[in-house]
Design a protein around this motif. Structure first.
Motif, PDB file in Angstrom:
ATOM      1  N   LEU A 132     -10.005   1.920   5.987  1.00  0.00           N
ATOM      2  CA  LEU A 132      -9.752   1.775   4.557  1.00  0.00           C
ATOM      3  C   LEU A 132      -8.265   1.951   4.280  1.00  0.00           C
ATOM      4  CD1 LEU A 132     -12.746   3.893   3.179  1.00  0.00           C
ATOM      5  CD2 LEU A 132     -12.631   1.407   3.455  1.00  0.00           C
ATOM      6  N   VAL A 133      -7.742   1.192   3.308  1.00  0.00           N
ATOM      7  CA  VAL A 133      -6.327   1.279   2.943  1.00  0.00           C
ATOM      8  C   VAL A 133      -6.219   1.525   1.449  1.00  0.00           C
ATOM      9  CG1 VAL A 133      -5.539  -0.160   4.859  1.00  0.00           C
ATOM     10  CG2 VAL A 133      -6.172  -1.240   2.699  1.00  0.00           C
ATOM     11  N   TRP A 134      -5.093   2.108   1.030  1.00  0.00           N
ATOM     12  CA  TRP A 134      -4.887   2.478  -0.372  1.00  0.00           C
ATOM     13  C   TRP A 134      -4.402   1.262  -1.156  1.00  0.00           C
ATOM     14  CZ3 TRP A 134      -6.573   7.200  -1.799  1.00  0.00           C
ATOM     15  CH2 TRP A 134      -6.787   8.129  -0.774  1.00  0.00           C
ATOM     16  N   VAL A 135      -5.111   0.950  -2.224  1.00  0.00           N
ATOM     17  CA  VAL A 135      -4.771  -0.226  -3.045  1.00  0.00           C
ATOM     18  C   VAL A 135      -4.495   0.169  -4.492  1.00  0.00           C
ATOM     19  CG1 VAL A 135      -6.074  -1.816  -1.599  1.00  0.00           C
ATOM     20  CG2 VAL A 135      -7.225  -0.682  -3.504  1.00  0.00           C
ATOM     21  N   GLY A 136      -4.547   1.441  -4.819  1.00  0.00           N
ATOM     22  CA  GLY A 136      -4.297   1.928  -6.161  1.00  0.00           C
ATOM     23  C   GLY A 136      -4.431   3.434  -6.184  1.00  0.00           C
ATOM     24  N   ARG A 137      -4.214   4.026  -7.341  1.00  0.00           N
ATOM     25  CA  ARG A 137      -4.333   5.472  -7.465  1.00  0.00           C
ATOM     26  C   ARG A 137      -5.791   5.882  -7.247  1.00  0.00           C
ATOM     27  NH1 ARG A 137      -5.043   9.222 -11.648  1.00  0.00           N
ATOM     28  NH2 ARG A 137      -3.903  11.174 -11.330  1.00  0.00           N
ATOM     29  N   SER A 139       0.817  -1.220   0.000  1.00  0.00           N
ATOM     30  CA  SER A 139       0.000   0.000   0.000  1.00  0.00           C
ATOM     31  C   SER A 139       0.849   1.269   0.000  1.00  0.00           C
ATOM     32  CB  SER A 139      -0.927   0.016   1.217  1.00  0.00           C
ATOM     33  OG  SER A 139      -0.175   0.153   2.410  1.00  0.00           O
ATOM     34  N   ARG A 140       2.129   1.173   0.372  1.00  0.00           N
ATOM     35  CA  ARG A 140       2.988   2.353   0.482  1.00  0.00           C
ATOM     36  C   ARG A 140       3.072   3.112  -0.854  1.00  0.00           C
ATOM     37  NH1 ARG A 140       7.499   4.216   3.566  1.00  0.00           N
ATOM     38  NH2 ARG A 140       7.407   2.420   4.959  1.00  0.00           N
ATOM     39  N   LYS A 141       3.080   2.378  -1.956  1.00  0.00           N
ATOM     40  CA  LYS A 141       3.201   2.991  -3.274  1.00  0.00           C
ATOM     41  C   LYS A 141       2.076   3.995  -3.536  1.00  0.00           C
ATOM     42  CE  LYS A 141       3.249   1.757  -8.198  1.00  0.00           C
ATOM     43  NZ  LYS A 141       3.221   0.643  -9.186  1.00  0.00           N
ATOM     44  N   TRP A 142       0.888   3.701  -2.997  1.00  0.00           N
ATOM     45  CA  TRP A 142      -0.284   4.511  -3.305  1.00  0.00           C
ATOM     46  C   TRP A 142      -0.684   5.457  -2.172  1.00  0.00           C
ATOM     47  CZ3 TRP A 142      -0.659   3.783  -8.214  1.00  0.00           C
ATOM     48  CH2 TRP A 142      -0.371   2.526  -8.763  1.00  0.00           C
ATOM     49  N   TRP A 143       0.043   5.396  -1.073  1.00  0.00           N
ATOM     50  CA  TRP A 143      -0.364   6.145   0.125  1.00  0.00           C
ATOM     51  C   TRP A 143      -0.055   7.631  -0.050  1.00  0.00           C
ATOM     52  CZ3 TRP A 143      -2.402   2.767   3.782  1.00  0.00           C
ATOM     53  CH2 TRP A 143      -2.897   3.341   4.945  1.00  0.00           C
ATOM     54  N   PRO A 144      -1.063   8.512  -0.037  1.00  0.00           N
ATOM     55  CA  PRO A 144      -0.792   9.944  -0.240  1.00  0.00           C
ATOM     56  C   PRO A 144      -0.176  10.576   1.003  1.00  0.00           C
ATOM     57  CG  PRO A 144      -3.122   9.606   0.174  1.00  0.00           C
ATOM     58  CD  PRO A 144      -2.510   8.239   0.106  1.00  0.00           C
ATOM     59  N   THR A 176      -1.884  10.701   7.051  1.00  0.00           N
ATOM     60  CA  THR A 176      -0.767  10.606   8.003  1.00  0.00           C
ATOM     61  C   THR A 176      -0.907   9.447   8.984  1.00  0.00           C
ATOM     62  OG1 THR A 176      -1.896  12.174   9.468  1.00  0.00           O
ATOM     63  CG2 THR A 176      -0.332  13.079   7.873  1.00  0.00           C
ATOM     64  N   ARG A 177      -1.817   8.528   8.726  1.00  0.00           N
ATOM     65  CA  ARG A 177      -2.007   7.409   9.660  1.00  0.00           C
ATOM     66  C   ARG A 177      -0.761   6.521   9.716  1.00  0.00           C
ATOM     67  NH1 ARG A 177      -6.910   4.259   7.368  1.00  0.00           N
ATOM     68  NH2 ARG A 177      -6.035   5.064   5.413  1.00  0.00           N
ATOM     69  N   SER A 178      -0.398   6.107  10.922  1.00  0.00           N
ATOM     70  CA  SER A 178       0.656   5.095  11.086  1.00  0.00           C
ATOM     71  C   SER A 178       0.080   3.792  11.619  1.00  0.00           C
ATOM     72  CB  SER A 178       1.743   5.601  12.046  1.00  0.00           C
ATOM     73  OG  SER A 178       1.200   5.849  13.338  1.00  0.00           O
ATOM     74  N   HIS A 179      -1.096   3.880  12.275  1.00  0.00           N
ATOM     75  CA  HIS A 179      -1.783   2.700  12.800  1.00  0.00           C
ATOM     76  C   HIS A 179      -3.243   2.733  12.361  1.00  0.00           C
ATOM     77  CE1 HIS A 179       1.741   2.506  15.404  1.00  0.00           C
ATOM     78  NE2 HIS A 179       1.388   1.293  15.756  1.00  0.00           N
ATOM     79  N   LEU A 180      -3.796   1.568  12.210  1.00  0.00           N
ATOM     80  CA  LEU A 180      -5.220   1.459  11.939  1.00  0.00           C
ATOM     81  C   LEU A 180      -5.998   1.596  13.239  1.00  0.00           C
ATOM     82  CD1 LEU A 180      -4.963  -1.560   9.501  1.00  0.00           C
ATOM     83  CD2 LEU A 180      -5.593   0.767   8.857  1.00  0.00           C
ATOM     84  N   ASN A 181      -7.265   1.950  13.133  1.00  0.00           N
ATOM     85  CA  ASN A 181      -8.123   1.994  14.312  1.00  0.00           C
ATOM     86  C   ASN A 181      -8.579   0.591  14.686  1.00  0.00           C
ATOM     87  OD1 ASN A 181      -7.966   4.661  14.947  1.00  0.00           O
ATOM     88  ND2 ASN A 181      -9.871   5.257  13.978  1.00  0.00           N
ATOM     89  N   CYS A 182      -9.384   0.515  15.739  1.00  0.00           N
ATOM     90  CA  CYS A 182      -9.862  -0.790  16.203  1.00  0.00           C
ATOM     91  C   CYS A 182     -10.557  -1.535  15.068  1.00  0.00           C
ATOM     92  CB  CYS A 182     -10.828  -0.601  17.361  1.00  0.00           C
ATOM     93  SG  CYS A 182     -11.447  -2.155  18.033  1.00  0.00           S
ATOM     94  N   LEU A 183     -10.222  -2.808  14.887  1.00  0.00           N
ATOM     95  CA  LEU A 183     -10.788  -3.624  13.816  1.00  0.00           C
ATOM     96  C   LEU A 183     -12.202  -4.027  14.185  1.00  0.00           C
ATOM     97  CD1 LEU A 183      -7.560  -5.733  13.296  1.00  0.00           C
ATOM     98  CD2 LEU A 183      -8.369  -3.857  11.868  1.00  0.00           C
TER      99      LEU A 183
END
Length: 562
Positions: free
Chosen positions: A373-378, A314-319, A323-330
């Motif tokens: 939600l996480v970045w999976v593409g542009r 996901s790093r490639k697409w992360w804008p 600024t999140r470093s951790h996800l919230n409670c699942l």
């Protein structure tokens, strides 16, 4: 009962004077049909009274249905926030003719699935915005102001609503306790009553000068990065093990809940820990246990400690503005495909700009934090896959996969589970204490977080009695037990009510006792996101805590007697 003479006469004529049950049923049906016709107009009046326009309210009701008032309110707040932000942006950029979002993608922005679980942390708006948001939710300005003053300026909206709800419940509870204390207390029968809610009356309420406060940072008695916060503690004599016990539930419970839990569990101080110090996702939990806290150690290898380590693709697409470093409670469920598609369209309309406008960023980040939600593409966001949730919670890959288990069931089971690395850190002291193996009574076992933690620690499980109401969860635990070639015996039950004194005594005699009683009763009536039945430990599901205590106390008494 409030029925007109004409309506009553008609019901008697249709059903006969002797059939009182049928007459009453006919009257109730008439009442229901009459109220249904005016329910929509009353609902519209209710939200218009909060300051929303009639058109906006009608649109929100059409999208969500008349029954889902929380979803309607969330939609209205989203429309309102987006409208204000858009106006502000337009005012600032009007001379530059900067492009704005048009209404094509704003329709249905709040089309998300309902969820349950822990609080959601949203970005902190300024004080005025928070006051407006809380007032729009139906809280008074006085309640909102007190909450902000007590909780601090950087507190999220979700935590402020938790504070207000807890204060309201505490006020109601104080009134109820005053009524109870005026009545003679019933004498306990062998220490227990048939009904869980009556058990509270068997125990005198000790004076509480100050309720239990949540620590900040939430690192309990120590975490791997800071292990020596507290190196020793004194336990009340009644709490001394064996048997050892370990109880877990959500940290952000209504006021007084953790005081009650601590009081029942032999006055042991809770250990509050956020799992973000163990993995890449937050999970704020309280743990009451009588385990030693010296010489604890973490699982090896260490799990990913941030989003980039956990989800490297996901790093490639992360804008840069996320600024999140951790996800919230699942959570127990995920965002809808319709929501992620609308977010994509919104971002694509801003492609000509270096960054999306502030109000677009704010909306996207609110939804990202809410639904993980996480970045999976542009310009593409997606919810976590079940195997990614398993990894974040410390379970083996495909732990919940197969055997006819749906994706929905997988998310639900995972969302209600332990975070394995956190629990294993606390249980790690058992390895040296029980080199020949351990007998475990696992209550509300879920998908076997405690069993997986003990297995990964290298603690041999001689006998495990696992109790969980969900057949799906029991099948997952049974499948894992067989796939990992456990040599011990696994016995499962569907309901804690099946564990009465006779059955517990039989198992103690057969196994020679239990070394660990572990579990976390349902958090449905404790979690901050539950706006309908946040009834504390007296709620339908969360009152099962008293069964945990009942069973633990039986085990302790029987083992001491033997």
């Amino acid at each position: 009962m409030g029925f007109s003479e004409e309506v009553v006469a008609k019901a008697i004529q249709e059903n006969g004077e002797q059939n009182t049950d049928l007459i009453l049923e006919a009257l109730l049906k008439h009442s229901a049909s009459s109220s249904a016709s005016s329910s929509k107009s009353k609902l519209i009046d209710h939200f218009v009274g909060m300051g929303f326009s009639v058109d906006m309210v009608a649109k929100a009701i059409q999208e969500n249905g008349e029954e889902k008032t929380d979803s309607i309110l969330e939609t209205l707040l989203t429309y309102s926030a987006l409208g204000q932000s858009s106006q502000a942006e337009q005012h600032i950029n009007s001379d530059q003719n900067s492009p704005e979002l048009d209404g094509s993608f704003l329709d249905g922005f709040s089309d998300t699935d309902s969820f349950e679980g822990e609080e959601i942390t949203n970005p902190d708006p300024d004080k005025e915005e928070k006051l407006v948001s809380l007032a729009s939710m139906g809280y008074s300005v006085q309640e909102a102001s007190i909450a902000m003053e007590r909780c601090g300026p950087n507190t999220s909206i979700a935590e402020l609503t938790d504070f207000i709800c807890a204060a309201q419940m505490a006020k109601a509870a104080d009134a109820l306790l005053a009524e109870i204390e005026d009545k003679p207390r019933p004498k306990p029968s062998n220490g227990y009553h048939k009904h869980k809610k009556r058990r509270m009356l068997d125990y005198e309420k000790p004076p509480i000068d100050e309720p239990i406060r949540l620590p900040n940072p939430m690192i309990g008695f120590g975490v791997p990065s800071n292990p020596d916060v507290i190196v020793h503690r004194s336990l009340p004599e009644a709490a001394a093990g064996p048997p050892y016990f370990y109880y877990e539930n959500v940290a952000l419970a209504p006021k007084g809940v953790w005081d009650t839990i601590s009081r029942f569990l032999y006055d042991v101080e809770p250990e509050f820990v956020d799992s973000k110090y163990f993995c890449a996702a937050a999970r704020k939990r309280g743990y009451v246990h009588n385990l030693p806290i010296e010489n604890r150690h973490h699982l090896v290898p260490l799990p990913p400690q941030n989003i980039y380590e956990a989800l490297p693709l996901s790093r490639k697409w992360w804008p840069s503005w996320d600024t999140r470093s951790h996800l919230n409670c699942l959570q127990t469920c995920i965002a809808s495909a319709k929501l992620t598609e609308r977010i994509r369209k919104a971002l694509e309309e801003c492609d000509g700009e270096p960054e999306p406008p502030h109000h677009v960023q704010k909306f996207v980040m609110d939804e990202c934090r809410k639904w993980n939600l996480v970045w999976v593409g542009r310009n593409k966001l997606a919810p976590l896959e079940p195997d990614e949730v398993e990894m974040l919670l410390g379970f083996p890959k495909n732990h919940t996969r197969g055997g006819g288990i749906s994706r929905t069931d997988r998310y639900k089971s995972l969302g209600n589970s332990f975070q394995v690395d956190t629990v294993a850190y606390h249980l790690s002291v058992l390895k040296e204490m029980y080199p020949d193996g351990i007998n475990v009574l696992s209550l509300f076992s879920g998908i076997g977080g405690a069993e997986v933690a003990l297995h990964r620690l290298g603690v041999r499980m001689k006998n495990v009695v696992s109790v969980d109401i969900s057949e799906v969860n029991r099948n997952i635990v049974r499948s894992w037990w067989e796939q990992t070639n456990q040599k011990g015996t696994l016995i499962d039950f569907a309901d804690v009510q099946q564990l009465d004194a006779n059955r517990i005594e039989q198992m103690i005699n057969a196994f020679g006792g239990f070394d660990l009683v572990i579990g976390g009763s349902p958090c449905n009536n404790l979690a901050g996101s539950n706006r309908h039945s946040r009834d504390g430990l007296e709620g339908k599901e969360s009152s099962l805590f008293y069964d945990y205590f009942r069973i633990l106390d039986l085990v302790k008494n029987m083992m001491q007697r033997n």
